[in-house]
Scaffold this motif. Structure first.
Motif, PDB file in Angstrom:
ATOM      1  N   ASP A 255       0.814  -1.219   0.000  1.00  0.00           N
ATOM      2  CA  ASP A 255       0.000   0.000   0.000  1.00  0.00           C
ATOM      3  C   ASP A 255       0.846   1.267   0.000  1.00  0.00           C
ATOM      4  O   ASP A 255       0.450   2.275  -0.565  1.00  0.00           O
ATOM      5  N   CYS A 256       1.978   1.218   0.681  1.00  0.00           N
ATOM      6  CA  CYS A 256       2.784   2.440   0.857  1.00  0.00           C
ATOM      7  C   CYS A 256       4.029   2.424  -0.036  1.00  0.00           C
ATOM      8  O   CYS A 256       4.979   3.183   0.207  1.00  0.00           O
ATOM      9  N   CYS A 257       4.019   1.603  -1.062  1.00  0.00           N
ATOM     10  CA  CYS A 257       5.154   1.530  -1.990  1.00  0.00           C
ATOM     11  C   CYS A 257       6.449   1.397  -1.193  1.00  0.00           C
ATOM     12  O   CYS A 257       6.524   0.638  -0.250  1.00  0.00           O
ATOM     13  N   ASP A 258       7.447   2.117  -1.591  1.00  0.00           N
ATOM     14  CA  ASP A 258       8.733   2.046  -0.899  1.00  0.00           C
ATOM     15  C   ASP A 258       8.909   3.226   0.040  1.00  0.00           C
ATOM     16  O   ASP A 258      10.016   3.664   0.304  1.00  0.00           O
TER      17      ASP A 258
ATOM     18  N   LEU B 139       4.608 -11.406  -7.066  1.00  0.00           N
ATOM     19  CA  LEU B 139       5.698 -10.517  -6.656  1.00  0.00           C
ATOM     20  C   LEU B 139       6.521 -10.092  -7.877  1.00  0.00           C
ATOM     21  O   LEU B 139       6.137 -10.337  -9.026  1.00  0.00           O
ATOM     22  N   TYR B 140       7.653  -9.454  -7.607  1.00  0.00           N
ATOM     23  CA  TYR B 140       8.403  -8.818  -8.684  1.00  0.00           C
ATOM     24  C   TYR B 140       9.889  -8.950  -8.399  1.00  0.00           C
ATOM     25  O   TYR B 140      10.337  -8.704  -7.271  1.00  0.00           O
ATOM     26  N   PHE B 141      10.667  -9.358  -9.411  1.00  0.00           N
ATOM     27  CA  PHE B 141      12.128  -9.337  -9.287  1.00  0.00           C
ATOM     28  C   PHE B 141      12.641  -8.257 -10.224  1.00  0.00           C
ATOM     29  O   PHE B 141      12.485  -8.349 -11.441  1.00  0.00           O
ATOM     30  N   ALA B 229       4.973  -3.530  -9.246  1.00  0.00           N
ATOM     31  CA  ALA B 229       4.597  -2.147  -9.538  1.00  0.00           C
ATOM     32  C   ALA B 229       3.278  -2.175 -10.300  1.00  0.00           C
ATOM     33  O   ALA B 229       3.262  -2.362 -11.505  1.00  0.00           O
ATOM     34  N   GLU B 230       2.188  -2.015  -9.544  1.00  0.00           N
ATOM     35  CA  GLU B 230       0.876  -2.124 -10.195  1.00  0.00           C
ATOM     36  C   GLU B 230       0.600  -0.925 -11.097  1.00  0.00           C
ATOM     37  O   GLU B 230      -0.153  -1.018 -12.057  1.00  0.00           O
ATOM     38  N   SER B 298       7.019   4.417 -10.728  1.00  0.00           N
ATOM     39  CA  SER B 298       6.166   3.247 -10.535  1.00  0.00           C
ATOM     40  C   SER B 298       5.928   2.982  -9.068  1.00  0.00           C
ATOM     41  O   SER B 298       6.677   3.416  -8.202  1.00  0.00           O
ATOM     42  N   GLY B 299       4.853   2.261  -8.814  1.00  0.00           N
ATOM     43  CA  GLY B 299       4.542   1.933  -7.431  1.00  0.00           C
ATOM     44  C   GLY B 299       3.332   1.032  -7.353  1.00  0.00           C
ATOM     45  O   GLY B 299       2.632   0.791  -8.346  1.00  0.00           O
ATOM     46  N   SER B 300       3.113   0.555  -6.147  1.00  0.00           N
ATOM     47  CA  SER B 300       1.943  -0.274  -5.904  1.00  0.00           C
ATOM     48  C   SER B 300       1.044   0.486  -4.943  1.00  0.00           C
ATOM     49  O   SER B 300       1.439   1.475  -4.348  1.00  0.00           O
TER      50      SER B 300
END
Lengths: 485, 485
Positions: A255-258, B139-141, B229-230, B298-300
């Motif tokens: 939810d809070c990305c990085d 997930l993501y690599f 990264a959605e 990018s981000g989720s």
């Protein structure tokens, strides 16, 4: 400390050696006698030892000269920064054979390049002073730990220090762009580049990060700097269980990305302990919950951090993952929330000698580990108090055990020893580490060695001999290196 | 390749050695003759060499057995992953003395722990396949580079691969949690932990990252995984000058927090070159600007990435830092923007042999370096075309030089050699690196050695001898290690 009682003839030899150092390096560089005591006492004040002398160079060239002079006398060297380590890595253990080299006079910032987001700084600068200087230049150095008012950056590098911002910015290793190191033969490894990317083969500097001064003396460091976190949102959250804290962390990662900069868990007793040390602390929220999380999101620029925190909390409270929470609306309130985290440590110290651990396990197993390890301790030592807290996102737990008050020191030490054995036994089953961030030093050496696979031991010995064939650099730290016969 | 012409008696010896390997390791593991050609040709197809045999183990135990068997025959070893390196690190150079060990059969994912954000994977898995498997698990690599459909994760570790996401996630080194390595004596370094924090002394795994197989063979890796990264916002921006691109980057670091995942600069000729390779590419924006930036945020989760990009661009266009820009409104449009970045490389290849560089300088000096280096080349070699592009946030430039068409190969090679010398000369003044991400291998070895300070050379030799005293692991790569006499 088997040589604490130095005989008369040994003292004479030591005096001659001190004199030789003074002649070669200059009077101003060499301390001996009572003036060395401050450098020979560990951070907790539990251990006081001694050294032939303390040398305090003012430049890399003087460090190099000191290393050569000490080596030529057949003495060995204990490099020392702020001497704030928790595992006796910088505390001498052979008063008749060791010289401390303190970096405390090498405090210059050699370069601070705002446009390059980097700085080159000498090993002896105090961490908080460096952070302040960087902040004054409009940037941010993220390493943050309890000892930052006393520890020095060279020590942070040599111990690969962790702290509360590892989650976002990594250990010290990930902040280091380059190193300058004086090697055991006095030669200087000059690797003070500020390049972000430099893939010219084996990355030698990595060897010295976390080596606790066993391969050389870090004299200067180039580091990454960051944009300052102009917005910070801090929240204290009450939860049903530690396992919910893990679930909350996973949710927050998405939810809070990085943008999370801290995610600490604490038990309810944290508040009791903190108020024992700081009675004036105002309780931050009503009610009593089985587990607490102290969480921080931060960022600069165009992302609305407060709004992000609000929307995150709304979602996780609707889903029942968080039972109640308080968000700091001012810097003062945020400091108050952090004061509980810090006061908890002081409160433990006030209760007297206790077991401090610093273990890590895979993140997915953190709750299981704490539950099993606490159960093992409570079942064998029902009068002790377990206090487990730490950095969820790093899988890092400080599972401390406080013996009851009023026991003899001997009985207390015995309980501490037993508790450590119980916790390490459970840890083994989780493939965990006995030192997540504090290092090995002298304190954890025997536990480290007993768990060390043969191939690793062979590699460490081979590397030590390759770089320090005379075994003069911090002997007694990390491993027992035998000199070649 | 001074032993390409193997004499009859040498061939007989080689045959006996192949036979010995077959007997000891099993027929199925050993290739010889024409079947080895594929493993003895470099990625560009420029260099074809040979090897005594190629061994293709299926397990760590088989790698260990192969290393022991090859060593016992007095042969040396060239470890190989996808053989996609650009500096001949995995290409044998002694056909009568070397055996390639290919990891291509070790492709298992040993563990993928979603709750731990980690995976343990064998060295031979193809990067894109691993990325797909991780994505399927939610997930993501983040490691992403041009060769990802062919390169293998063990090679990525051994070369400390970079790529387009270094800005956000770091080089491969920063993604590695643990390693399993077969050492030159066949013993196995088992360090496949997934702990986030483990400060038990010297971090041995760091030695093998970027060592290009000179200290051992990476057989498995444990890595960090990230939330996917959605949301991704991609923009192509037109600017007045490369120096504005640097200023824009600094602004973006603050405005976009840590959410930038790419920030690439390109010259106007990028579009010409890309369309020479891909004539159907639609020009993304009207007009012609002196410099371009391809930027990705990018981000989720809860941060609105598109909104962030819009507000960022609004600010920098109002301030005149960006002259014009286009934001992709679909994944297809984003792919089209990236196609120019990738097509530019293909376009250069179509123009024939040319100089490819991979240099880095401090970020604050990037624009000055490019300007000076291009001026040096254009003044001495006015018929050549300079194409400078790269990763702004990493200070990493690919300053390529394309000789004019229609020259003899000899004349072309001479221009390439001259251009390299000119660029390296300018680079020296900027304290830059001749290899920001590609490594040293065999191609850059002589340039590397000539710039290597004596202390570094001494350390590298000492470590090599400590770990590989017989000098059997990828000799000829990175340094010329002399065997002990």
């Amino acid at each position: 400390m088997d040589r604490e009682d130095v005989s008369g003839s040994e003292r004479g030899v030591a005096d001659a050696r001190v004199e030789a150092l003074r002649v070669r390096l200059g009077n101003d560089l060499v301390l001996s006698g009572p003036a060395t005591e401050h450098y020979c006492r560990d951070w907790h004040g539990d251990i006081t030892t001694g050294a032939v002398a303390v040398v305090r160079p003012r430049s890399t060239a003087e460090v190099s000269a000191a290393v050569k002079a000490i080596g030529a006398l057949g003495l060995s060297i204990v490099p020392q920064g702020g001497n704030t380590g928790l595992v006796l890595g910088a505390t001498p253990d052979d008063p008749a054979g060791q010289v401390v080299i303190s970096l405390e006079r090498m405090t210059a910032i050699r370069r601070l390049d705002v446009d390059d987001f980097s700085a080159v700084v000498e090993a002896g600068i105090v961490l908080s002073e460096f952070k302040d200087r960087v902040e004054a230049a409009g940037l941010y150095f993220p390493l943050a730990l309890g000892a930052q008012g006393s520890c020095r950056i060279g020590g942070n590098v040599s111990t690969n220090a962790g702290g509360i911002n590892v989650l976002r910015y990594g250990m010290t290793r990930e902040l280091v762009l380059g190193l300058e190191v004086v090697l055991p033969d006095g030669s200087v490894f000059d690797g003070l580049s500020t390049l972000r990317k430099d893939n010219r083969g084996i990355d030698l500097k990595q060897l010295f990060i976390g080596a606790e001064g066993t391969l050389g003396i870090v004299t200067a460091v180039s580091v990454k700097l960051m944009p300052p976190a102009e917005q910070v949102a801090t929240a204290l959250l009450g939860l049903n269980a530690l396992s919910d804290a893990i679930a909350l962390y996973r949710r927050a990662r998405r939810d809070c990305c990085d943008l999370m900069s801290a995610f600490e868990f604490m038990p309810p007793v944290a508040f009791t302990l903190a108020r024992e040390a700081m009675p004036d602390l105002a309780m931050p929220m009503p009610g009593d919950y089985p587990a607490y999380v102290l969480m921080e999101i931060s960022g600069s620029g165009l992302v609305d951090i407060d709004d992000l925190m609000q929307r995150f909390l709304q979602g996780v409270m609707e889903d029942g993952l968080v039972l109640d929470g308080v968000v700091a609306v001012s810097r003062a309130q945020a400091r108050n929330l952090w004061a509980f985290r810090e006061g908890m440590n002081e409160g433990q110290a006030k209760r007297g000698p206790h077991l401090r651990t610093d273990v890590s396990v895979p993140l997915s197993k953190l709750a299981d580990f704490v539950q099993q390890a606490e159960a093992a301790v409570m079942s064998a030592l029902p009068d002790c108090l377990c206090v487990s807290y730490g950095h969820v996102g790093d899988g890092n737990v400080h599972l401390n055990v406080l013996p009851p008050a009023g026991l003899t020191r001997e009985k207390t030490d015995q309980l501490i020893y037993q508790a450590k054995g119980l916790i390490n036994g459970v840890l083994l089953g989780f493939c965990g580490s006995i030192s997540a961030e504090h290092g090995i030093g002298r304190l954890k050496k025997s536990d480290f060695i007993s768990g060390l696979p043969q191939t690793q031991a062979h590699l460490l010995n081979a590397i030590k001999r390759a770089i320090d064939p005379r075994i003069i650099m911090n002997p007694g730290c990390q491993l027992n290196f035998a000199k070649d016969s």
